[in-house]
Design a protein around this motif. Structure first.
Motif, PDB file in Angstrom:
ATOM      1  N   GLN A  52       0.822  -1.209   0.000  1.00  0.00           N
ATOM      2  CA  GLN A  52       0.000   0.000   0.000  1.00  0.00           C
ATOM      3  C   GLN A  52       0.858   1.261   0.000  1.00  0.00           C
ATOM      4  OE1 GLN A  52      -2.810  -0.146   3.224  1.00  0.00           O
ATOM      5  NE2 GLN A  52      -3.885  -1.960   2.441  1.00  0.00           N
ATOM      6  N   ARG A  53       2.138   1.090  -0.233  1.00  0.00           N
ATOM      7  CA  ARG A  53       3.023   2.257  -0.285  1.00  0.00           C
ATOM      8  C   ARG A  53       2.733   3.069  -1.543  1.00  0.00           C
ATOM      9  NH1 ARG A  53       7.673   2.407   2.838  1.00  0.00           N
ATOM     10  NH2 ARG A  53       8.661   3.621   1.158  1.00  0.00           N
ATOM     11  N   GLU A  54       2.876   4.396  -1.424  1.00  0.00           N
ATOM     12  CA  GLU A  54       2.612   5.271  -2.561  1.00  0.00           C
ATOM     13  C   GLU A  54       3.662   5.114  -3.647  1.00  0.00           C
ATOM     14  OE1 GLU A  54       2.370   9.207  -1.073  1.00  0.00           O
ATOM     15  OE2 GLU A  54       0.480   8.878   0.037  1.00  0.00           O
ATOM     16  N   ASP A  55       4.903   4.796  -3.259  1.00  0.00           N
ATOM     17  CA  ASP A  55       5.950   4.628  -4.257  1.00  0.00           C
ATOM     18  C   ASP A  55       5.944   3.235  -4.886  1.00  0.00           C
ATOM     19  OD1 ASP A  55       6.792   3.163  -2.099  1.00  0.00           O
ATOM     20  OD2 ASP A  55       8.689   4.221  -1.805  1.00  0.00           O
ATOM     21  N   GLY A  56       5.078   2.335  -4.394  1.00  0.00           N
ATOM     22  CA  GLY A  56       4.971   1.001  -4.968  1.00  0.00           C
ATOM     23  C   GLY A  56       6.112   0.072  -4.619  1.00  0.00           C
ATOM     24  N   ASN A  57       6.941   0.436  -3.646  1.00  0.00           N
ATOM     25  CA  ASN A  57       8.057  -0.413  -3.235  1.00  0.00           C
ATOM     26  C   ASN A  57       7.527  -1.536  -2.344  1.00  0.00           C
ATOM     27  OD1 ASN A  57      10.492  -1.550  -2.546  1.00  0.00           O
ATOM     28  ND2 ASN A  57      11.199   0.170  -1.307  1.00  0.00           N
ATOM     29  N   SER A  58       7.459  -2.737  -2.914  1.00  0.00           N
ATOM     30  CA  SER A  58       6.911  -3.876  -2.165  1.00  0.00           C
ATOM     31  C   SER A  58       7.933  -4.540  -1.254  1.00  0.00           C
ATOM     32  CB  SER A  58       6.361  -4.927  -3.143  1.00  0.00           C
ATOM     33  OG  SER A  58       7.390  -5.397  -4.005  1.00  0.00           O
ATOM     34  N   CYS A  59       9.173  -4.061  -1.291  1.00  0.00           N
ATOM     35  CA  CYS A  59      10.219  -4.623  -0.431  1.00  0.00           C
ATOM     36  C   CYS A  59      10.456  -3.794   0.822  1.00  0.00           C
ATOM     37  CB  CYS A  59      11.522  -4.777  -1.222  1.00  0.00           C
ATOM     38  SG  CYS A  59      11.437  -6.047  -2.505  1.00  0.00           S
ATOM     39  N   ASP A  60       9.478  -2.984   1.182  1.00  0.00           N
ATOM     40  CA  ASP A  60       9.579  -2.179   2.397  1.00  0.00           C
ATOM     41  C   ASP A  60       8.220  -2.157   3.076  1.00  0.00           C
ATOM     42  OD1 ASP A  60      10.658  -0.702   4.362  1.00  0.00           O
ATOM     43  OD2 ASP A  60      11.158   1.055   3.127  1.00  0.00           O
ATOM     44  N   PHE A  61       8.214  -1.872   4.389  1.00  0.00           N
ATOM     45  CA  PHE A  61       6.962  -1.866   5.142  1.00  0.00           C
ATOM     46  C   PHE A  61       6.103  -0.673   4.730  1.00  0.00           C
ATOM     47  CE2 PHE A  61       9.942  -3.917   8.219  1.00  0.00           C
ATOM     48  CZ  PHE A  61       9.350  -5.172   8.220  1.00  0.00           C
TER      49      PHE A  61
END
Length: 307
Positions: A52-61
């Motif tokens: 659900q991150r705005e930057d789309g980084n799925s490897c971070d919380f």
């Protein structure tokens, strides 16, 4: 100073922590505690996860995952305020880390959540925390021996722990109770344990509930002359234990162990004196020899009276 005290305490117990962490139970628990972190941060795996991150980084919380971790961290800190030993601190961290992993995996993917929950259930059923195996002066009772031992000598004082192997609180308290037995055990003051999880009749007779909701495990009971004098924790009218911390300082103060130990040492000395007297009985006094031809009052012999 308040911040330095737990740091110094952790450094002091660091060798013991290493020994515990190297045991299979704790090694497996640590891997399960960091499972979500490993999945979320491992390249090649985290690329296929939703986020659900705005930057789309799925490897971070994302912000919701951070919120869940912070909330459970606060609960761990509150629980550890009442922890007695380092084992309890480590156990609380592992327990709530697993709870956090269950919530995070279910939120990420229900299939991963079900898989992780199944692993936790299998681990709980097959793996048990290692029991305390250190030195101790403790006599273990059964349902057939506890009454005879408590009633054997009216001058004997017993401190008996009612415990259950499945109770985490009892497992954490084992090392504290063992240290007390090493310091205060003597001829007139003895330490004992009985597994009320195994001997149900003992729990009923001595009114120690094994229900997790009652929070009566462990229970320490002081016996003198075979009769109960006091117990901790105390139990209210609803059958629930009154909150009490099983620290070494509290036990020494509440049970007045220093005074009991001094009285028991005097009892031991008295027993030693009696044994020495029985080994060396008094020498009998020599009797005076009787006078020939008459008694001690100077009476004449019967032959002279006839003449």
């Amino acid at each position: 100073m308040a911040l330095l005290t737990p740091i110094f305490a952790f450094l002091y117990h660091l060798p013991q922590v290493y020994k515990w962490l190297l045991k299979p139970y704790y090694v497996a628990s640590l891997f399960m505690s960091v499972a979500f972190l490993a999945v979320r941060k491992t390249p090649g795996i985290c690329d296929h996860l939703s986020t659900q991150r705005e930057d789309g980084n799925s490897c971070d919380f994302d912000w919701r995952e951070v919120e869940i971790l912070m909330f459970l961290s606060a609960i761990v800190m509150m629980k550890n305020r009442r922890a007695i030993t380092v084992e309890q601190h480590v156990g609380n961290i592992i327990l709530f880390s697993k709870v956090a992993n269950v919530i995070l995996f279910f939120r990420l993917d229900i299939r991963m959540g079900l898989l992780y929950l199944t692993l936790c259930i299998v681990f709980l059923m097959t793996c048990k925390p290692p029991l305390y195996m250190g030195p101790e002066y403790i006599k273990y009772f059964s349902d057939k021996t506890i009454d005879d031992e408590l009633d054997r000598d009216s001058r004997m004082t017993w401190i008996v722990e009612f415990f259950a192997n499945w109770s985490p609180e009892c497992q954490s308290f084992a090392s504290v109770y063992a240290d007390l037995s090493l310091k205060y055990n003597c001829a007139g003051l003895k330490f004992g344990k009985v597994d009320v999880g195994r001997y149900g009749e003992v729990s009923k007779k001595y009114k120690v509930s094994t229900s997790p909701l009652s929070k009566q495990l462990p229970s320490l009971v002081l016996f003198q002359g075979g009769k109960e004098v006091m117990r901790r924790p105390q139990v209210d009218k609803k059958g629930r234990a009154v909150s009490w911390s099983f620290t070494e300082e509290n036990i020494i103060r509440e049970f007045n162990l220093n005074e009991l130990y001094q009285k028991s040492k005097k009892l031991n000395k008295t027993k030693g004196d009696k044994i020495s007297q029985s080994q060396f009985p008094p020498v009998p006094e020599e009797e005076e020899p009787e006078q020939q031809g008459g008694d001690a009052q100077g009476e004449e012999p019967e032959s002279k009276k006839d003449k």
